[in-house]
Design a protein around this motif. Structure first.
Motif, PDB file in Angstrom:
ATOM      1  N   ASP A  47      70.412  83.762  11.656  1.00 47.88           N
ATOM      2  CA  ASP A  47      70.349  82.207  11.287  1.00 47.88           C
ATOM      3  C   ASP A  47      69.063  81.466  10.876  1.00 47.88           C
ATOM      4  OD1 ASP A  47      73.037  81.839  12.782  1.00 47.88           O
ATOM      5  OD2 ASP A  47      71.872  82.074  14.874  1.00 47.88           O
ATOM      6  N   LEU A  48      69.234  80.465   9.964  1.00 45.82           N
ATOM      7  CA  LEU A  48      68.222  79.894   9.484  1.00 45.82           C
ATOM      8  C   LEU A  48      68.080  78.481  10.024  1.00 45.82           C
ATOM      9  CD1 LEU A  48      69.298  80.328   5.648  1.00 45.82           C
ATOM     10  CD2 LEU A  48      67.566  81.700   7.080  1.00 45.82           C
ATOM     11  N   ASN A  53      67.364  74.212   5.182  1.00 45.55           N
ATOM     12  CA  ASN A  53      68.411  75.051   4.982  1.00 45.55           C
ATOM     13  C   ASN A  53      69.674  74.642   5.812  1.00 45.55           C
ATOM     14  OD1 ASN A  53      66.909  76.983   3.448  1.00 45.55           O
ATOM     15  ND2 ASN A  53      65.956  77.821   5.212  1.00 45.55           N
ATOM     16  N   ARG A  54      69.639  73.371   6.181  1.00 52.22           N
ATOM     17  CA  ARG A  54      70.723  72.852   6.965  1.00 52.22           C
ATOM     18  C   ARG A  54      72.012  72.811   6.575  1.00 52.22           C
ATOM     19  NH1 ARG A  54      67.650  68.618   5.718  1.00 52.22           N
ATOM     20  NH2 ARG A  54      68.520  67.047   4.557  1.00 52.22           N
ATOM     21  N   TYR A  55      72.164  72.808   4.990  1.00 53.11           N
ATOM     22  CA  TYR A  55      73.524  73.095   4.511  1.00 53.11           C
ATOM     23  C   TYR A  55      73.931  74.332   3.941  1.00 53.11           C
ATOM     24  CZ  TYR A  55      73.393  67.820   4.604  1.00 53.11           C
ATOM     25  OH  TYR A  55      73.089  66.363   5.256  1.00 53.11           O
ATOM     26  N   LEU A  56      73.086  75.314   4.143  1.00 48.29           N
ATOM     27  CA  LEU A  56      73.529  76.719   3.734  1.00 48.29           C
ATOM     28  C   LEU A  56      74.496  76.940   4.975  1.00 48.29           C
ATOM     29  CD1 LEU A  56      70.226  78.226   2.676  1.00 48.29           C
ATOM     30  CD2 LEU A  56      72.095  77.218   1.221  1.00 48.29           C
ATOM     31  N   THR A  57      75.289  78.047   4.417  1.00 54.56           N
ATOM     32  CA  THR A  57      76.092  78.601   5.523  1.00 54.56           C
ATOM     33  C   THR A  57      75.758  79.486   6.836  1.00 54.56           C
ATOM     34  OG1 THR A  57      78.133  78.761   3.845  1.00 54.56           O
ATOM     35  CG2 THR A  57      78.345  80.307   5.796  1.00 54.56           C
ATOM     36  N   MET A  58      74.441  80.015   6.409  1.00 51.52           N
ATOM     37  CA  MET A  58      73.544  80.632   7.497  1.00 51.52           C
ATOM     38  C   MET A  58      72.691  79.628   8.315  1.00 51.52           C
ATOM     39  SD  MET A  58      74.935  83.454   7.747  1.00 51.52           S
ATOM     40  CE  MET A  58      74.338  83.901   8.944  1.00 51.52           C
ATOM     41  N   ARG A  61      72.259  75.657  12.807  1.00 49.55           N
ATOM     42  CA  ARG A  61      72.710  74.480  13.281  1.00 49.55           C
ATOM     43  C   ARG A  61      74.026  73.964  12.675  1.00 49.55           C
ATOM     44  NH1 ARG A  61      67.846  73.340  15.813  1.00 49.55           N
ATOM     45  NH2 ARG A  61      66.065  73.774  14.679  1.00 49.55           N
ATOM     46  N   VAL A  62      74.654  74.213  13.308  1.00 54.15           N
ATOM     47  CA  VAL A  62      76.238  73.941  12.790  1.00 54.15           C
ATOM     48  C   VAL A  62      76.892  72.706  13.417  1.00 54.15           C
ATOM     49  CG1 VAL A  62      78.659  74.458  12.640  1.00 54.15           C
ATOM     50  CG2 VAL A  62      76.846  76.301  12.479  1.00 54.15           C
ATOM     51  N   ASN A  63      77.347  71.546  12.770  1.00 57.00           N
ATOM     52  CA  ASN A  63      77.652  70.197  13.050  1.00 57.00           C
ATOM     53  C   ASN A  63      79.253  70.467  13.525  1.00 57.00           C
ATOM     54  OD1 ASN A  63      75.131  68.921  13.158  1.00 57.00           O
ATOM     55  ND2 ASN A  63      75.412  68.561  10.950  1.00 57.00           N
ATOM     56  N   ASN A  64      79.668  69.745  14.375  1.00 53.56           N
ATOM     57  CA  ASN A  64      80.971  69.685  14.565  1.00 53.56           C
ATOM     58  C   ASN A  64      81.720  68.853  13.626  1.00 53.56           C
ATOM     59  OD1 ASN A  64      79.678  67.442  15.847  1.00 53.56           O
ATOM     60  ND2 ASN A  64      81.558  66.695  16.598  1.00 53.56           N
ATOM     61  N   CYS A  65      82.895  69.013  13.375  1.00 52.67           N
ATOM     62  CA  CYS A  65      84.076  68.297  12.416  1.00 52.67           C
ATOM     63  C   CYS A  65      83.638  68.171  10.806  1.00 52.67           C
ATOM     64  CB  CYS A  65      84.177  66.941  12.960  1.00 52.67           C
ATOM     65  SG  CYS A  65      84.780  66.628  14.696  1.00 52.67           S
TER      66      CYS A  65
END
Ligand SMILES: [Zn+2]
Length: 84
Positions: A47-48, A53-58, A61-65
């Motif tokens: 995880d990053l 790096n918030r918009y990288l797949t890795m 921090r994943v946002n819902n929806c």
């Protein structure tokens, strides 16, 4: 590695294939985004957490929806090229 299993925690989270349908709530996550991210772990990536790096797949921090993690970011691709 010859095999990996990925299990979704459906006790604590809800998953949807259609997060943009207007019926997504704070506990709903895009199953394709999460699967793409988890496959990154299968390939050996961590995880990053750097905000850059918030918009990288890795990103860890994943946002819902949201669905943006479905598509690899430039950093994801560069990491894959370097490793493989
Ligand atoms: Zn992760």
């Amino acid at each position: 590695m010859i095999q990996a299993d990925i299990r979704f925690n459906t006790t604590d989270y809800d998953f949807t294939y259609t997060p943009g349908d207007g019926d997504c709530d704070s506990n709903d996550f895009d199953v394709i985004s999460i699967l793409t991210h988890e496959l990154g772990h299968v390939l050996g990536f961590d995880d990053l957490y750097d905000p850059a790096n918030r918009y990288l797949t890795m990103s860890g921090r994943v946002n819902n929806c949201t669905t943006y993690l479905r598509n690899l970011g430039r950093g994801d691709v560069l990491g894959l090229r370097e490793r493989y």
